[in-house]
Design a protein around this motif. Structure first.
Motif, PDB file in Angstrom:
ATOM      1  N   ARG A  51       0.858  -1.200   0.000  1.00  0.00           N
ATOM      2  CA  ARG A  51       0.000   0.000   0.000  1.00  0.00           C
ATOM      3  C   ARG A  51       0.888   1.241   0.000  1.00  0.00           C
ATOM      4  NH1 ARG A  51      -2.891  -4.080  -0.954  1.00  0.00           N
ATOM      5  NH2 ARG A  51      -5.002  -4.163  -0.130  1.00  0.00           N
ATOM      6  N   PRO A  52       0.713   2.124  -0.997  1.00  0.00           N
ATOM      7  CA  PRO A  52       1.560   3.325  -1.037  1.00  0.00           C
ATOM      8  C   PRO A  52       1.163   4.329   0.047  1.00  0.00           C
ATOM      9  CG  PRO A  52      -0.010   3.329  -2.869  1.00  0.00           C
ATOM     10  CD  PRO A  52      -0.257   2.071  -2.116  1.00  0.00           C
ATOM     11  N   ILE A  53       2.116   4.751   0.845  1.00  0.00           N
ATOM     12  CA  ILE A  53       1.883   5.766   1.883  1.00  0.00           C
ATOM     13  C   ILE A  53       3.019   6.791   1.806  1.00  0.00           C
ATOM     14  CG2 ILE A  53       1.569   6.247   4.353  1.00  0.00           C
ATOM     15  CD1 ILE A  53      -0.661   4.438   3.418  1.00  0.00           C
ATOM     16  N   SER A  54       2.659   8.065   1.816  1.00  0.00           N
ATOM     17  CA  SER A  54       3.639   9.152   1.668  1.00  0.00           C
ATOM     18  C   SER A  54       4.526   9.312   2.893  1.00  0.00           C
ATOM     19  CB  SER A  54       2.916  10.481   1.466  1.00  0.00           C
ATOM     20  OG  SER A  54       2.174  10.434   0.291  1.00  0.00           O
ATOM     21  N   VAL A  68       1.465   9.073   8.160  1.00  0.00           N
ATOM     22  CA  VAL A  68       0.137   9.408   8.697  1.00  0.00           C
ATOM     23  C   VAL A  68      -0.869   8.955   7.649  1.00  0.00           C
ATOM     24  CG1 VAL A  68      -1.422  11.308   9.297  1.00  0.00           C
ATOM     25  CG2 VAL A  68       0.901  11.256  10.218  1.00  0.00           C
ATOM     26  N   TYR A  69      -1.783   8.079   8.064  1.00  0.00           N
ATOM     27  CA  TYR A  69      -2.670   7.474   7.065  1.00  0.00           C
ATOM     28  C   TYR A  69      -4.086   7.336   7.591  1.00  0.00           C
ATOM     29  CZ  TYR A  69      -1.998   3.313   9.908  1.00  0.00           C
ATOM     30  OH  TYR A  69      -1.968   2.443  10.975  1.00  0.00           O
ATOM     31  N   ARG A  70      -4.991   7.255   6.635  1.00  0.00           N
ATOM     32  CA  ARG A  70      -6.410   7.055   6.952  1.00  0.00           C
ATOM     33  C   ARG A  70      -6.764   5.596   6.678  1.00  0.00           C
ATOM     34  NH1 ARG A  70      -9.572  11.221   4.211  1.00  0.00           N
ATOM     35  NH2 ARG A  70      -9.718  12.258   6.214  1.00  0.00           N
ATOM     36  N   ALA A  72      -8.669   3.065   5.031  1.00  0.00           N
ATOM     37  CA  ALA A  72      -9.541   3.097   3.848  1.00  0.00           C
ATOM     38  C   ALA A  72     -10.119   1.722   3.561  1.00  0.00           C
ATOM     39  CB  ALA A  72      -8.746   3.574   2.636  1.00  0.00           C
ATOM     40  N   GLY A  73      -9.407   0.674   3.908  1.00  0.00           N
ATOM     41  CA  GLY A  73      -9.846  -0.690   3.605  1.00  0.00           C
ATOM     42  C   GLY A  73      -9.041  -1.678   4.424  1.00  0.00           C
ATOM     43  N   GLY A  75      -6.050  -3.271   4.077  1.00  0.00           N
ATOM     44  CA  GLY A  75      -4.621  -3.102   4.356  1.00  0.00           C
ATOM     45  C   GLY A  75      -4.374  -2.083   5.455  1.00  0.00           C
ATOM     46  N   THR A  76      -4.946  -0.891   5.295  1.00  0.00           N
ATOM     47  CA  THR A  76      -4.728   0.166   6.285  1.00  0.00           C
ATOM     48  C   THR A  76      -5.391  -0.186   7.626  1.00  0.00           C
ATOM     49  OG1 THR A  76      -6.478   1.334   5.107  1.00  0.00           O
ATOM     50  CG2 THR A  76      -4.242   2.136   4.759  1.00  0.00           C
ATOM     51  N   ILE A 115      -6.026  13.538   3.475  1.00  0.00           N
ATOM     52  CA  ILE A 115      -4.875  12.664   3.654  1.00  0.00           C
ATOM     53  C   ILE A 115      -3.737  13.048   2.690  1.00  0.00           C
ATOM     54  CG2 ILE A 115      -5.503  10.652   2.210  1.00  0.00           C
ATOM     55  CD1 ILE A 115      -4.561  10.805   5.964  1.00  0.00           C
ATOM     56  N   GLU A 222      -2.040  10.984  -5.904  1.00  0.00           N
ATOM     57  CA  GLU A 222      -2.110   9.801  -5.036  1.00  0.00           C
ATOM     58  C   GLU A 222      -3.256   8.911  -5.486  1.00  0.00           C
ATOM     59  OE1 GLU A 222      -1.899  10.733  -0.886  1.00  0.00           O
ATOM     60  OE2 GLU A 222       0.232  11.191  -1.109  1.00  0.00           O
ATOM     61  N   GLU A 223      -3.172   8.503  -6.754  1.00  0.00           N
ATOM     62  CA  GLU A 223      -4.251   7.657  -7.265  1.00  0.00           C
ATOM     63  C   GLU A 223      -3.957   6.193  -6.997  1.00  0.00           C
ATOM     64  OE1 GLU A 223      -7.479   8.420  -9.095  1.00  0.00           O
ATOM     65  OE2 GLU A 223      -6.886   9.681  -7.439  1.00  0.00           O
ATOM     66  N   HIS A 224      -4.856   5.350  -7.461  1.00  0.00           N
ATOM     67  CA  HIS A 224      -4.688   3.919  -7.222  1.00  0.00           C
ATOM     68  C   HIS A 224      -3.380   3.413  -7.810  1.00  0.00           C
ATOM     69  CE1 HIS A 224      -8.949   3.054  -6.003  1.00  0.00           C
ATOM     70  NE2 HIS A 224      -8.859   4.344  -6.162  1.00  0.00           N
TER      71      HIS A 224
HETATM   72  C1  FAD Z   1       1.695   7.862  -3.919  1.00  0.00           C
HETATM   73  C2  FAD Z   1       0.590   7.625  -2.913  1.00  0.00           C
HETATM   74  C3  FAD Z   1       0.740   8.112  -1.628  1.00  0.00           C
HETATM   75  C4  FAD Z   1      -0.272   7.897  -0.680  1.00  0.00           C
HETATM   76  N1  FAD Z   1      -0.083   8.408   0.565  1.00  0.00           N
HETATM   77  C5  FAD Z   1      -1.029   8.222   1.499  1.00  0.00           C
HETATM   78  C6  FAD Z   1      -0.849   8.733   2.831  1.00  0.00           C
HETATM   79  O1  FAD Z   1       0.180   9.350   3.160  1.00  0.00           O
HETATM   80  N2  FAD Z   1      -1.823   8.506   3.734  1.00  0.00           N
HETATM   81  C7  FAD Z   1      -2.985   7.810   3.385  1.00  0.00           C
HETATM   82  O2  FAD Z   1      -3.857   7.646   4.237  1.00  0.00           O
HETATM   83  N3  FAD Z   1      -3.177   7.328   2.155  1.00  0.00           N
HETATM   84  C8  FAD Z   1      -2.230   7.510   1.208  1.00  0.00           C
HETATM   85  N4  FAD Z   1      -2.426   6.991  -0.047  1.00  0.00           N
HETATM   86  C9  FAD Z   1      -3.650   6.201  -0.299  1.00  0.00           C
HETATM   87  C10 FAD Z   1      -3.444   4.781   0.233  1.00  0.00           C
HETATM   88  O3  FAD Z   1      -2.424   4.161  -0.512  1.00  0.00           O
HETATM   89  C11 FAD Z   1      -4.721   3.953   0.116  1.00  0.00           C
HETATM   90  O4  FAD Z   1      -5.719   4.507   0.953  1.00  0.00           O
HETATM   91  C12 FAD Z   1      -4.456   2.517   0.549  1.00  0.00           C
HETATM   92  O5  FAD Z   1      -3.631   1.873  -0.405  1.00  0.00           O
HETATM   93  C13 FAD Z   1      -5.749   1.756   0.690  1.00  0.00           C
HETATM   94  O6  FAD Z   1      -5.395   0.412   1.016  1.00  0.00           O
HETATM   95  P1  FAD Z   1      -6.415  -0.508   1.814  1.00  0.00           P
HETATM   96  O7  FAD Z   1      -5.968  -1.924   1.685  1.00  0.00           O
HETATM   97  O8  FAD Z   1      -6.627  -0.016   3.198  1.00  0.00           O
HETATM   98  O9  FAD Z   1      -7.777  -0.281   1.069  1.00  0.00           O
HETATM   99  P2  FAD Z   1      -8.335  -1.062  -0.198  1.00  0.00           P
HETATM  100  O10 FAD Z   1      -9.130  -2.220   0.319  1.00  0.00           O
HETATM  101  O11 FAD Z   1      -7.268  -1.313  -1.199  1.00  0.00           O
HETATM  102  O12 FAD Z   1      -9.312   0.067  -0.718  1.00  0.00           O
HETATM  103  C14 FAD Z   1     -10.338   0.590   0.128  1.00  0.00           C
HETATM  104  C15 FAD Z   1     -11.064   1.699  -0.592  1.00  0.00           C
HETATM  105  O13 FAD Z   1     -10.165   2.796  -0.804  1.00  0.00           O
HETATM  106  C16 FAD Z   1     -10.079   3.066  -2.202  1.00  0.00           C
HETATM  107  N5  FAD Z   1      -8.681   3.424  -2.481  1.00  0.00           N
HETATM  108  C17 FAD Z   1      -7.600   2.590  -2.477  1.00  0.00           C
HETATM  109  N6  FAD Z   1      -6.485   3.264  -2.830  1.00  0.00           N
HETATM  110  C18 FAD Z   1      -6.857   4.553  -3.045  1.00  0.00           C
HETATM  111  C19 FAD Z   1      -6.180   5.735  -3.434  1.00  0.00           C
HETATM  112  N7  FAD Z   1      -4.882   5.756  -3.707  1.00  0.00           N
HETATM  113  N8  FAD Z   1      -6.912   6.868  -3.555  1.00  0.00           N
HETATM  114  C20 FAD Z   1      -8.216   6.884  -3.313  1.00  0.00           C
HETATM  115  N9  FAD Z   1      -8.927   5.793  -2.950  1.00  0.00           N
HETATM  116  C21 FAD Z   1      -8.260   4.652  -2.817  1.00  0.00           C
HETATM  117  C22 FAD Z   1     -10.493   1.795  -2.900  1.00  0.00           C
HETATM  118  O14 FAD Z   1     -11.036   2.043  -4.177  1.00  0.00           O
HETATM  119  C23 FAD Z   1     -11.554   1.283  -1.968  1.00  0.00           C
HETATM  120  O15 FAD Z   1     -12.782   1.920  -2.177  1.00  0.00           O
HETATM  121  C24 FAD Z   1      -1.462   7.190  -1.018  1.00  0.00           C
HETATM  122  C25 FAD Z   1      -1.602   6.695  -2.313  1.00  0.00           C
HETATM  123  C26 FAD Z   1      -0.611   6.907  -3.253  1.00  0.00           C
HETATM  124  C27 FAD Z   1      -0.762   6.367  -4.628  1.00  0.00           C
END
Ligand code: FAD
Ligand code: FES
Length: 267
Positions: A51-54, A68-70, A72-73, A75-76, A115, A222-224
């Motif tokens: 999972r990409p996190i900044s 610092v992360y939210r 979302a699903g 992994g986080t 985020i 910070e897209e997918h």
């Molecule tokens: C370069 C980069 C840097 C990032 N930095 C941060 C950070 O510093 N802090 C942080 O909280 N998050 C950050 N993100 C977003 C973070 O990577 C995703 O929230 C995380 O991968 C979700 O993983 P998950 O397994 O918890 O959720 P999943 O089960 O994979 O997804 C849960 C839900 O979140 C959605 N989702 C997944 N990835 C993203 C995304 N990149 N953008 C929008 N929606 C998404 C999915 O479509 C789904 O609805 C970053 C993403 C990128 C590409």
């Protein structure tokens, strides 16, 4: 240099509902800079991809990285359960980051939404440290505009150490009601260059604003993402210029970005 390594969790706490603040000990910290990110591997093997996190902060002297992360699903949610002393596999450091040399002597507006705020902290800190090495007319002015959903203004006090902070909140409970662009308008903020990270609608508004003002905006997309290392093309963005390897108008966010000059990408 990027590599896969096992990091040790130094601390983890909640900053706001669903938002976590984690410090990791890992040797790649010395290579990290603002705008770059790491891939964090969940232990649950059904969620294979990192999972990409900044980078929110990097402390080379302590080999420490702050994320610092939210949640979302899956992994986080798993990361949020980890405690001090636990191990975590990470891949990094990834991505290009912000080029600080382009910001010298400028009024730099750092804009973070939700985020997208964490990478602005490391950028503000690096600009502040760069200023300490520069003569008076080369120093950057650091203006920070951050947008939250409500009054849970995570990282606000950290950001205030490095520049003037303006706040917007969607519910109007703190700062200007609305988003970062509403704050810029209400506070009549002016800048020579913008560095931004946040949701796509915010980045589109910033791209439009920068174009109207004729100033550069460096935006972090910070897209997918999937592989995170340029192999799967799961993260392409349309670009103005043709890529000289693939001969198409595409760039890979994970390796060519995540930071792009806004006018170079179609968002
Ligand atoms: C370069 C980069 C840097 C990032 N930095 C941060 C950070 O510093 N802090 C942080 O909280 N998050 C950050 N993100 C977003 C973070 O990577 C995703 O929230 C995380 O991968 C979700 O993983 P998950 O397994 O918890 O959720 P999943 O089960 O994979 O997804 C849960 C839900 O979140 C959605 N989702 C997944 N990835 C993203 C995304 N990149 N953008 C929008 N929606 C998404 C999915 O479509 C789904 O609805 C970053 C993403 C990128 C590409
Ligand atoms: S995520 Fe695989 S190429 Fe970018």
């Amino acid at each position: 240099m990027k590599k896969k390594t096992t990091a040790k969790i130094l601390s983890q706490k909640s900053l706001a509902p669903g938002i976590y603040d984690m410090w990791l000990e890992c040797d790649i910290a010395k290579d990290a800079s603002a705008g770059q990110f790491i891939g964090v591997y969940p232990n649950d093997k059904s969620t294979l991809l990192p999972r990409p996190i900044s980078i929110c902060e990097a402390d080379a002297s302590k080999s420490a990285l702050r994320l610092v992360y939210r949640v979302a699903g899956k992994g986080t949610a798993e990361f949020s359960q980890y405690k001090e002393g636990d191990g975590l596999d990470v891949l990094g450091v990834l991505g290009n980051g912000y080029d600080l040399s382009l910001l010298k002597g400028k009024r730099v507006m750092l804009m973070g939404g939700g985020i997208g705020i964490p990478p602005m902290l490391e950028l503000a800190k690096e600009l502040f440290c760069q200023n300490e090495q520069l003569s008076i007319n080369e120093k950057s002015e650091i203006i920070i505009v951050v947008g939250y959903r409500d009054d849970k203004t995570f990282l606000k006090e950290d950001l205030e150490k490095y520049g003037k902070v303006y706040i917007a909140s969607e519910d109007g409970s703190v700062g200007t009601k609305g988003n970062v662009m509403n704050a810029v308008e209400a506070e009549e903020i002016e800048a020579d260059v913008i560095c931004a990270c946040g949701p796509m609608p915010m980045l589109r508004a910033i791209k439009k604003f920068a174009s109207e003002k004729n100033i550069p905006a460096y935006i972090s997309l910070e897209e997918h993402m999937a592989c995170g290392v340029g192999a799967c093309l799961g993260c392409v963005v349309k670009t103005k210029e043709v890529d000289h390897h693939s001969h198409v108008n595409n760039a890979r966010i994970c390796t060519d970005g995540p930071v792009f000059l806004a006018e170079d990408v179609e968002i």
